[in-house]
Scaffold this motif. Structure first.
Motif, PDB file in Angstrom:
ATOM      1  N   VAL A   1      -4.889 -76.249  36.106  1.00  9.80           N
ATOM      2  CA  VAL A   1      -5.931 -75.421  35.513  1.00  9.80           C
ATOM      3  C   VAL A   1      -5.463 -75.114  34.094  1.00  9.80           C
ATOM      4  O   VAL A   1      -4.340 -74.656  33.892  1.00  9.80           O
ATOM      5  N   GLU A   2      -6.326 -75.382  33.118  1.00  6.78           N
ATOM      6  CA  GLU A   2      -5.984 -75.137  31.716  1.00  6.78           C
ATOM      7  C   GLU A   2      -6.675 -73.879  31.218  1.00  6.78           C
ATOM      8  O   GLU A   2      -7.865 -73.679  31.474  1.00  6.78           O
ATOM      9  N   LEU A   3      -5.929 -73.038  30.526  1.00  9.43           N
ATOM     10  CA  LEU A   3      -6.447 -71.829  29.898  1.00  9.43           C
ATOM     11  C   LEU A   3      -6.365 -72.038  28.393  1.00  9.43           C
ATOM     12  O   LEU A   3      -5.303 -71.829  27.789  1.00  9.43           O
ATOM     13  N   PRO A   4      -7.454 -72.500  27.752  1.00  4.81           N
ATOM     14  CA  PRO A   4      -7.408 -72.811  26.321  1.00  4.81           C
ATOM     15  C   PRO A   4      -7.035 -71.589  25.490  1.00  4.81           C
ATOM     16  O   PRO A   4      -7.484 -70.481  25.767  1.00  4.81           O
ATOM     17  N   LEU A   5      -6.216 -71.818  24.474  1.00  2.00           N
ATOM     18  CA  LEU A   5      -5.812 -70.756  23.559  1.00  2.00           C
ATOM     19  C   LEU A   5      -6.400 -70.967  22.172  1.00  2.00           C
ATOM     20  O   LEU A   5      -7.054 -70.094  21.624  1.00  2.00           O
ATOM     21  N   PHE A   6      -6.150 -72.150  21.579  1.00  3.71           N
ATOM     22  CA  PHE A   6      -6.624 -72.388  20.220  1.00  3.71           C
ATOM     23  C   PHE A   6      -6.703 -73.873  19.908  1.00  3.71           C
ATOM     24  O   PHE A   6      -6.100 -74.698  20.587  1.00  3.71           O
ATOM     25  N   ASP A   7      -7.472 -74.162  18.864  1.00  9.88           N
ATOM     26  CA  ASP A   7      -7.528 -75.497  18.269  1.00  9.88           C
ATOM     27  C   ASP A   7      -6.843 -75.411  16.915  1.00  9.88           C
ATOM     28  O   ASP A   7      -6.966 -74.396  16.209  1.00  9.88           O
ATOM     29  N   GLU A   8      -6.120 -76.461  16.552  1.00 10.58           N
ATOM     30  CA  GLU A   8      -5.475 -76.504  15.237  1.00 10.58           C
ATOM     31  C   GLU A   8      -5.663 -77.877  14.618  1.00 10.58           C
ATOM     32  O   GLU A   8      -5.676 -78.881  15.311  1.00 10.58           O
ATOM     33  N   ASP A   9      -5.809 -77.866  13.303  1.00  9.14           N
ATOM     34  CA  ASP A   9      -6.004 -79.105  12.554  1.00  9.14           C
ATOM     35  C   ASP A   9      -4.669 -79.774  12.261  1.00  9.14           C
ATOM     36  O   ASP A   9      -3.625 -79.123  12.215  1.00  9.14           O
ATOM     37  N   PHE A  10      -4.743 -81.077  12.037  1.00 10.01           N
ATOM     38  CA  PHE A  10      -3.588 -81.832  11.565  1.00 10.01           C
ATOM     39  C   PHE A  10      -3.652 -81.924  10.045  1.00 10.01           C
ATOM     40  O   PHE A  10      -4.725 -81.992   9.449  1.00 10.01           O
ATOM     41  N   VAL A  11      -2.490 -81.951   9.430  1.00 10.20           N
ATOM     42  CA  VAL A  11      -2.323 -82.024   7.988  1.00 10.20           C
ATOM     43  C   VAL A  11      -1.466 -83.245   7.684  1.00 10.20           C
ATOM     44  O   VAL A  11      -0.519 -83.546   8.414  1.00 10.20           O
TER      45      VAL A  11
ATOM     46  N   GLU B   1      -5.045 -64.239  27.393  1.00  9.65           N
ATOM     47  CA  GLU B   1      -5.864 -63.350  26.561  1.00  9.65           C
ATOM     48  C   GLU B   1      -4.992 -62.593  25.562  1.00  9.65           C
ATOM     49  O   GLU B   1      -5.367 -62.420  24.402  1.00  9.65           O
ATOM     50  N   ALA B   2      -3.816 -62.145  25.992  1.00  9.82           N
ATOM     51  CA  ALA B   2      -2.901 -61.448  25.079  1.00  9.82           C
ATOM     52  C   ALA B   2      -2.444 -62.380  23.954  1.00  9.82           C
ATOM     53  O   ALA B   2      -2.374 -61.973  22.790  1.00  9.82           O
ATOM     54  N   LEU B   3      -2.162 -63.627  24.281  1.00 18.23           N
ATOM     55  CA  LEU B   3      -1.755 -64.596  23.257  1.00 18.23           C
ATOM     56  C   LEU B   3      -2.880 -64.837  22.258  1.00 18.23           C
ATOM     57  O   LEU B   3      -2.642 -64.868  21.054  1.00 18.23           O
ATOM     58  N   ARG B   4      -4.101 -64.987  22.752  1.00 15.42           N
ATOM     59  CA  ARG B   4      -5.237 -65.168  21.834  1.00 15.42           C
ATOM     60  C   ARG B   4      -5.334 -63.990  20.868  1.00 15.42           C
ATOM     61  O   ARG B   4      -5.679 -64.161  19.700  1.00 15.42           O
ATOM     62  N   GLY B   5      -5.025 -62.789  21.363  1.00  9.79           N
ATOM     63  CA  GLY B   5      -5.130 -61.592  20.546  1.00  9.79           C
ATOM     64  C   GLY B   5      -4.119 -61.511  19.420  1.00  9.79           C
ATOM     65  O   GLY B   5      -4.364 -60.839  18.417  1.00  9.79           O
ATOM     66  N   VAL B   6      -2.985 -62.190  19.543  1.00 13.66           N
ATOM     67  CA  VAL B   6      -1.944 -62.100  18.505  1.00 13.66           C
ATOM     68  C   VAL B   6      -1.873 -63.345  17.620  1.00 13.66           C
ATOM     69  O   VAL B   6      -1.035 -63.423  16.741  1.00 13.66           O
ATOM     70  N   LEU B   7      -2.752 -64.290  17.833  1.00 13.23           N
ATOM     71  CA  LEU B   7      -2.713 -65.542  17.071  1.00 13.23           C
ATOM     72  C   LEU B   7      -3.529 -65.490  15.791  1.00 13.23           C
ATOM     73  O   LEU B   7      -3.598 -66.474  15.061  1.00 13.23           O
ATOM     74  N   GLY B   8      -4.134 -64.351  15.493  1.00 16.44           N
ATOM     75  CA  GLY B   8      -5.039 -64.236  14.357  1.00 16.44           C
ATOM     76  C   GLY B   8      -4.438 -64.597  13.013  1.00 16.44           C
ATOM     77  O   GLY B   8      -5.146 -65.034  12.119  1.00 16.44           O
ATOM     78  N   GLY B   9      -3.140 -64.447  12.826  1.00 24.19           N
ATOM     79  CA  GLY B   9      -2.524 -64.750  11.537  1.00 24.19           C
ATOM     80  C   GLY B   9      -2.183 -66.212  11.343  1.00 24.19           C
ATOM     81  O   GLY B   9      -1.744 -66.610  10.260  1.00 24.19           O
ATOM     82  N   LEU B  10      -2.370 -67.018  12.358  1.00 25.83           N
ATOM     83  CA  LEU B  10      -2.041 -68.445  12.257  1.00 25.83           C
ATOM     84  C   LEU B  10      -3.262 -69.252  11.829  1.00 25.83           C
ATOM     85  O   LEU B  10      -4.398 -68.829  12.040  1.00 25.83           O
ATOM     86  N   PRO B  11      -3.042 -70.440  11.267  1.00 25.67           N
ATOM     87  CA  PRO B  11      -4.166 -71.287  10.856  1.00 25.67           C
ATOM     88  C   PRO B  11      -4.765 -72.032  12.048  1.00 25.67           C
ATOM     89  O   PRO B  11      -4.643 -73.258  12.177  1.00 25.67           O
ATOM     90  N   VAL B  12      -5.392 -71.267  12.956  1.00 20.79           N
ATOM     91  CA  VAL B  12      -5.962 -71.838  14.178  1.00 20.79           C
ATOM     92  C   VAL B  12      -7.349 -71.247  14.410  1.00 20.79           C
ATOM     93  O   VAL B  12      -7.718 -70.251  13.822  1.00 20.79           O
ATOM     94  N   ARG B  13      -8.069 -71.902  15.328  1.00 21.52           N
ATOM     95  CA  ARG B  13      -9.364 -71.401  15.801  1.00 21.52           C
ATOM     96  C   ARG B  13      -9.199 -70.999  17.254  1.00 21.52           C
ATOM     97  O   ARG B  13      -8.929 -71.860  18.104  1.00 21.52           O
ATOM     98  N   ILE B  14      -9.340 -69.699  17.542  1.00 18.52           N
ATOM     99  CA  ILE B  14      -9.153 -69.185  18.894  1.00 18.52           C
ATOM    100  C   ILE B  14     -10.254 -69.741  19.809  1.00 18.52           C
ATOM    101  O   ILE B  14     -11.413 -69.818  19.424  1.00 18.52           O
ATOM    102  N   VAL B  15      -9.852 -70.135  21.022  1.00 17.67           N
ATOM    103  CA  VAL B  15     -10.783 -70.670  22.010  1.00 17.67           C
ATOM    104  C   VAL B  15     -10.720 -69.779  23.245  1.00 17.67           C
ATOM    105  O   VAL B  15      -9.644 -69.453  23.728  1.00 17.67           O
ATOM    106  N   ARG B  16     -11.874 -69.396  23.736  1.00 16.68           N
ATOM    107  CA  ARG B  16     -11.933 -68.575  24.966  1.00 16.68           C
ATOM    108  C   ARG B  16     -12.598 -69.329  26.059  1.00 16.68           C
ATOM    109  O   ARG B  16     -13.384 -70.160  25.925  1.00 16.68           O
TER     110      ARG B  16
END
Length: 182
Positions: free
Chosen positions: A33-43, A167-182
């Motif tokens: 079972v996967e609990l999505p956290l975020f999407d991130e781009d490649f550079v 959910e707690a991890l999603r809440g603290v990821l705001g400063g990273l260059p990611v798109r939060i996924v719920r």
């Protein structure tokens, strides 16, 4: 907490050695079972002075003919980079000049002018800013990306706790260059 290659992590969770994984998905293993956290781009990481350095409008097609540096076989980041290159029209087995065991070595090789590489955006500040002689370039939208998730065995006794952790991890990821996924 263990850092391992993906195949070892998947073996660990299916054998019961591990309870929860943090990895790029889809993992491709049944019964997870996967609990999505975020999407991130490649550079694209290039040597400073490279013709693509600093650009913010790269079409994916530029990946067709570049001297590409990758992690060694067995690293999921290598597989993700190769998938992106195939989607861009790169011929399988195209020029991969060198491979490295870790990200630090990989970016040092780029800084030494041996080629270019793809890094997830979250790794750029940690890996690419420490190395000398590097620049980055960004792709036009939609940029190649990957999804990061927590993964657990289906029917895990601690599923509720793992969902709270996600959910707690999603809440603290705001400063990273990611798109939060719920």
């Amino acid at each position: 907490m263990h850092e391992e290659q993906t195949f070892s992590l998947l073996d660990g969770i299916t054998s019961g050695r591990l309870d929860l994984l943090l990895l790029a998905v889809p993992a491709g293993a049944p019964g997870l079972v996967e609990l999505p956290l975020f999407d991130e781009d490649f550079v694209l990481v290039t040597p400073r002075g490279h013709t693509l350095a600093g650009r913010a409008d790269l079409p994916r097609e530029v990946l067709r003919d570049l001297d590409l540096l990758l992690l060694d076989e067995g690293h999921c980041l290598r597989d993700q980079a190769l998938d992106i290159c195939r989607e861009a029209g790169r011929v399988p087995g195209g020029p991969v000049t060198t491979s490295a065991a870790g990200l630090s070595t990989l970016v040092q090789l780029v800084g030494g002018g041996m080629g270019v590489t793809l890094l997830p955006d979250t790794a750029v500040d940690v890996e690419a800013t420490r190395a000398v002689g590097l620049s980055t370039a960004r792709f036009t939208g939609p940029a190649p990306s990957r999804r990061i998730a927590l993964a657990m065995r289906s029917g895990a006794a601690r599923q509720g706790e793992f969902e709270e952790l996600a959910e707690a991890l999603r809440g603290v990821l705001g400063g990273l260059p990611v798109r939060i996924v719920r």
